[in-house]
Design a protein around this motif. Structure first.
Motif, short mmCIF file in Angstrom:
data_model
loop_
_atom_site.label_atom_id
_atom_site.label_comp_id
_atom_site.label_asym_id
_atom_site.label_seq_id
_atom_site.Cartn_x
_atom_site.Cartn_y
_atom_site.Cartn_z
N SER A 121 -21.57 -8.56 -11.17
CA SER A 121 -20.77 -8.84 -9.97
C SER A 121 -19.33 -9.04 -10.39
O SER A 121 -19.05 -9.78 -11.35
CB SER A 121 -21.29 -10.07 -9.24
N ARG A 122 -18.43 -8.40 -9.66
CA ARG A 122 -17.03 -8.41 -10.07
C ARG A 122 -16.11 -8.48 -8.86
O ARG A 122 -16.35 -7.82 -7.86
CB ARG A 122 -16.74 -7.12 -10.84
N ASP A 123 -15.07 -9.28 -8.97
CA ASP A 123 -14.01 -9.31 -7.97
C ASP A 123 -12.81 -8.59 -8.58
O ASP A 123 -12.24 -9.05 -9.58
CB ASP A 123 -13.63 -10.75 -7.60
N ILE A 124 -12.43 -7.47 -7.98
CA ILE A 124 -11.33 -6.67 -8.50
C ILE A 124 -10.31 -6.43 -7.41
O ILE A 124 -10.60 -6.58 -6.22
CB ILE A 124 -11.82 -5.32 -9.08
N VAL A 125 -9.12 -6.06 -7.83
CA VAL A 125 -8.04 -5.74 -6.90
C VAL A 125 -7.70 -4.27 -7.05
O VAL A 125 -7.52 -3.77 -8.17
CB VAL A 125 -6.79 -6.61 -7.18
N LEU A 126 -7.63 -3.56 -5.92
CA LEU A 126 -7.24 -2.16 -5.91
C LEU A 126 -5.83 -2.04 -5.35
O LEU A 126 -5.55 -2.55 -4.26
CB LEU A 126 -8.22 -1.33 -5.05
N GLU A 127 -4.97 -1.38 -6.10
CA GLU A 127 -3.60 -1.13 -5.66
C GLU A 127 -3.35 0.36 -5.67
O GLU A 127 -3.68 1.04 -6.64
CB GLU A 127 -2.58 -1.83 -6.56
N LEU A 128 -2.77 0.86 -4.60
CA LEU A 128 -2.46 2.28 -4.49
C LEU A 128 -1.00 2.52 -4.84
O LEU A 128 -0.10 1.91 -4.25
CB LEU A 128 -2.74 2.79 -3.08
N LYS A 129 -0.77 3.37 -5.83
CA LYS A 129 0.57 3.80 -6.19
C LYS A 129 0.64 5.30 -5.91
O LYS A 129 -0.01 6.10 -6.59
CB LYS A 129 0.88 3.52 -7.66
N THR A 130 1.41 5.67 -4.89
CA THR A 130 1.46 7.04 -4.43
C THR A 130 1.82 7.99 -5.55
O THR A 130 2.75 7.74 -6.33
CB THR A 130 2.48 7.18 -3.28
N VAL A 131 1.08 9.08 -5.65
CA VAL A 131 1.35 10.11 -6.65
C VAL A 131 2.25 11.16 -5.99
O VAL A 131 1.78 11.98 -5.20
CB VAL A 131 0.05 10.75 -7.17
N ALA A 132 3.55 11.11 -6.28
CA ALA A 132 4.51 12.05 -5.70
C ALA A 132 5.52 12.46 -6.75
O ALA A 132 5.78 11.72 -7.71
CB ALA A 132 5.21 11.43 -4.49
N PHE A 169 6.15 -2.04 -1.21
CA PHE A 169 6.07 -0.59 -1.33
C PHE A 169 6.85 -0.02 -2.51
O PHE A 169 6.84 1.19 -2.72
CB PHE A 169 6.56 0.07 -0.04
N LEU A 170 7.53 -0.87 -3.29
CA LEU A 170 8.24 -0.34 -4.45
C LEU A 170 7.28 0.27 -5.46
O LEU A 170 7.68 1.13 -6.25
CB LEU A 170 9.06 -1.45 -5.11
N ARG A 171 6.04 -0.17 -5.46
CA ARG A 171 5.07 0.40 -6.40
C ARG A 171 4.87 1.90 -6.17
O ARG A 171 4.43 2.62 -7.05
CB ARG A 171 3.73 -0.34 -6.30
N HIS A 172 5.18 2.36 -4.95
CA HIS A 172 4.94 3.76 -4.62
C HIS A 172 5.98 4.70 -5.23
O HIS A 172 5.84 5.91 -5.11
CB HIS A 172 4.90 3.94 -3.10
N VAL A 173 7.00 4.17 -5.87
CA VAL A 173 7.99 5.03 -6.52
C VAL A 173 7.76 5.08 -8.03
O VAL A 173 8.48 5.79 -8.74
CB VAL A 173 9.43 4.58 -6.22
N GLU A 174 6.79 4.33 -8.54
CA GLU A 174 6.60 4.23 -9.99
C GLU A 174 6.21 5.55 -10.63
O GLU A 174 6.57 5.83 -11.77
CB GLU A 174 5.55 3.17 -10.31
N ARG A 175 5.44 6.39 -9.93
CA ARG A 175 4.90 7.61 -10.54
C ARG A 175 5.80 8.83 -10.30
O ARG A 175 5.48 9.91 -10.76
CB ARG A 175 3.51 7.90 -9.99
#
Length: 478
Positions: free
Chosen positions: A149-160, A230-236
Motif C-alpha cells: 500500500s502506497r500513498d504517492i503524488v502524481l504531478e503532470l508536467k506538460t510535454v511541449a 503551472f510553472l512546472r509545465h514549462v520545464e520540459r
C-alpha cells in the motif's frame, strides 16, 4: 466544474496474496496419500502506464483510492489459487511520480512507459510445496503476503516543444489559437487562461507542440497568482517564447519591464537557464503598439534576443515566427543524444550482508529488521504451533539467533520482528544445540514412513508386552 487537474494524491493498494492450503490426499484404500495442498495466487499489481489519449489527472482527483484484486487461496489436490488481476492506471505523458516527502520515484515520459506503484503480495505456499524428505507431512501452510500500500503524488508536467510565457492578457491564447488548431478561451480580462493549452504546429517539414501557460505576475515563483501551480509545465520545453503586450493600457507597465519581471520569476523557479529565448512583440496592429515595438526592438536585440513583431488578431508576422520556432526546435532535437537501450542496473549485496539487522532499543527490546524475517512473520499462522515452529527453524537457519546472542540477548528478553507499528513481539528462548536436530524434524508423520521389517515389528511388540508386564508387577504387591 474542474476539467483539468495536474496534481493529485493517489492511494494505491496492491492485492493480497492468497493463502496456501494444508490438505492430505485421500482416496479409497489410501487414506494418507501425502500432502496435496496448493499454493495461493499472487496479488495483483497497481501499475501506471503512459497513455497519449489521457491529458489530465482528473479521474484520480475524483477517485484517489485504487486497489488491485487479491489472489485466490490454494485448494486440495494440488490446485493453486488464481492470481489477482493487475490494475492498470493510464496517466498523461509527462507524469512525475513522487512519494509523500517529495522524492521523485519515476518520471513517465513516452507512450507505454510503466511504473509499478504497488507490488502485489506473494501467495502462500501450500503444504505440498513445504514437504521435504525430513518434513513429509506438514500440517500447516503459509499465509499470503499482504499487498503493498502506497500513498504517492502524481504531478503532470506538460510535454511541449515551445512554451508561451508572459503577463496575463498579453495575447498568448490568441497566438496559440492562430498558430495551431487549439481553441483556448479568449477574453478581455486577466487570467482568462486557467489551465495550460496545448497545440500542434506544422512548419515546413517540422511538426512541434506549443503550450500556452497561464499568465505570470510578480511573485509567481512563490505562489502568487497561478504561476507556481503551472510553472512546472514549462520545464520540459525546448524554447521559451516571451509574449509581450505592446498595447497595454496599464500606465505602470511596459514590455521591457514585463520581460525583466518574467525572467526574474523563471530564475527564481530554477532549471530553465539553458533554454533559448525568443521575444514576440504582440498587438502591432494597433498604431501605438507598432510605435512602441519600433522603440524597444533595438534594446531587446542588443540583449541578444531574437525579436518578432506579430499580431494574432490581424495574422501578421505569424509565418516568420512559426518557421523560426521550427528551426530552433530542429536544432534542439538534433543536439539531444541518441536514446540508448534500457539498461538493467545490478546492485549486488555486500558479501557480509546477512539480510537483517538486530538492534537493542532503549526499552530493552531487541528489534529484528530485514526483508526475509518480516516476510516470514507475515506469512505465519500463529494459531498453528507447527507453523510457529517452522518459523523458528527458518529464523535459526538465517542466523537470527546467533546475532541475538552476539547482541547480548538472554533467555526471556523481548524480541520484536518488524516495524514498531506492525511487529511481532515475543520472549526469546534460545534453541539448545542438543535439540536442534529434533526441532528440524517438525512436520514429520511416522504413518508415512516406510514400513518396518517383520522381525523389527515382532521385537517391538515383545518389548511393549514386557514393559506392560513390568508395570503390572510393580503395581500388584501380591
Amino acid at each position: 466544474m474542474t476539467t483539468f487537474v495536474d496534481r493529485v494524491e493517489l492511494h494505491a493498494a496492491a492485492g493480497n496474496g492468497g493463502h496456501g492450503c494444508a490438505s492430505v490426499h485421500r482416496e479409497k484404500f489410501k487414506p494418507l496419500g501425502g500432502p496435496d495442498g496448493g499454493n495461493g495466487g499472487r496479488g495483483g499489481d497497481v501499475t501506471l502506464v503512459v497513455d497519449q489519449d489521457v491529458t489530465t489527472l482528473l479521474d484520480y482527483h475524483h477517485s484517489p483510492h485504487r486497489k488491485a484484486t487479491n489472489g485466490q487461496p490454494g485448494a486440495g489436490d494440488n490446485r493453486s489459487g488464481k492470481d489477482g488481476q493487475d490494475l492498470i492506471l493510464p496517466v498523461p505523458d509527462g507524469t512525475v511520480v513522487l512519494d509523500k516527502d517529495g522524492n521523485v520515484l519515476a518520471d513517465l515520459v513516452g507512450q507505454g512507459t510503466t511504473f509499478v506503484a504497488g507490488q502485489g503480495g506473494r501467495g502462500g505456499l501450500g503444504n505440498a510445496a513445504l514437504a521435504s524428505a525430513r518434513r513429509k507431512a506438514p500440517g500447516f501452510a503459509l499465509l499470503g503476503e499482504p499487498g503493498e500500500s502506497r500513498d504517492i503524488v502524481l504531478e503532470l508536467k506538460t510535454v511541449a516543444d515551445v512554451a508561451l510565457v508572459g503577463y496575463p492578457s498579453a495575447g498568448k491564447s490568441s497566438l496559440i489559437s492562430v498558430l495551431s488548431a487549439a481553441k483556448p478561451k479568449i477574453a478581455d480580462y486577466p487570467f482568462t487562461t486557467l489551465v495550460p493549452n496545448l497545440g500542434v504546429v506544422t512548419a515546413g517539414g517540422t511538426v512541434y507542440t506549443i503550450a500556452d501557460v497561464p499568465g505570470l505576475i510578480p511573485g509567481a515563483s512563490q505562489g502568487k497568482g497561478l504561476g507556481l501551480e503551472f510553472l512546472r509545465h514549462v520545464e520540459r520545453c525546448s524554447v521559451l517564447v516571451h509574449v509581450l503586450d505592446t498595447a497595454t493600457l496599464e500606465s505602470d507597465r511596459d514590455p521591457v519591464s514585463d520581460l525583466d519581471i518574467i525572467e526574474e520569476e523563471l530564475k527564481q523557479y530554477g532549471g530553465l537557464e539553458d533554454r533559448p529565448r525568443i521575444v514576440v512583440l504582440n498587438k502591432i496592429d494597433i498604431p501605438d503598439g507598432q510605435d512602441l515595438a519600433d522603440m524597444i526592438r533595438p534594446e531587446l536585440e542588443a540583449r541578444g534576443y531574437r525579436v518578432f513583431e506579430v499580431s494574432a488578431v490581424a495574422h501578421m508576422g505569424l509565418k516568420e515566427l512559426s518557421f523560426a520556432l521550427a528551426g530552433v526546435i530542429a536544432e534542439a532535437r538534433a543536439a539531444k543524444p541518441v536514446e540508448e537501450a534500457t539498461r538493467i542496473v545490478i546492485r549486488p549485496k555486500a558479501v557480509d550482508d546477512a539480510g537483517f539487522t538486530v538492534t537493542l532499543e532503549e526499552d530493552g527490546i531487541y528489534r529484528v529488521r530485514g526483508e526475509k524475517p518480516e516476510r516470514w512473520v507475515r506469512q505465519t499462522d500463529f494459531n498453528n504451533d507447527e507453523a510457529v515452529g517452522y518459523l523458528a527453524d527458518r529464523l535459526n537457519r538465517l542466523g537470527v539467533e546467533d546475532e541475538l546472542m552476539k547482541a547480548g540477548a538472554r533467555a526471556g528478553d523481548g524480541v520484536a520482528i518488524g516495524a514498531e507499528d506492525n511487529a511481532v513481539v515475543f520472549d526469546w528462548e534460545p534453541t539448545v544445540a542438543a535439540g536442534a536436530e529434533m526441532l528440524g524434524r517438525r512436520g514429520e508423520d511416522h504413518r508415512l514412513e516406510a514400513p518396518r521389517p517383520a522381525a523389527q515389528r515382532r521385537r517391538d511388540r515383545e518389548a511393549e508386552r514386557d514393559e506392560v508386564q513390568r508395570e503390572f508387577d510393580d503395581f500388584n504387591p501380591f
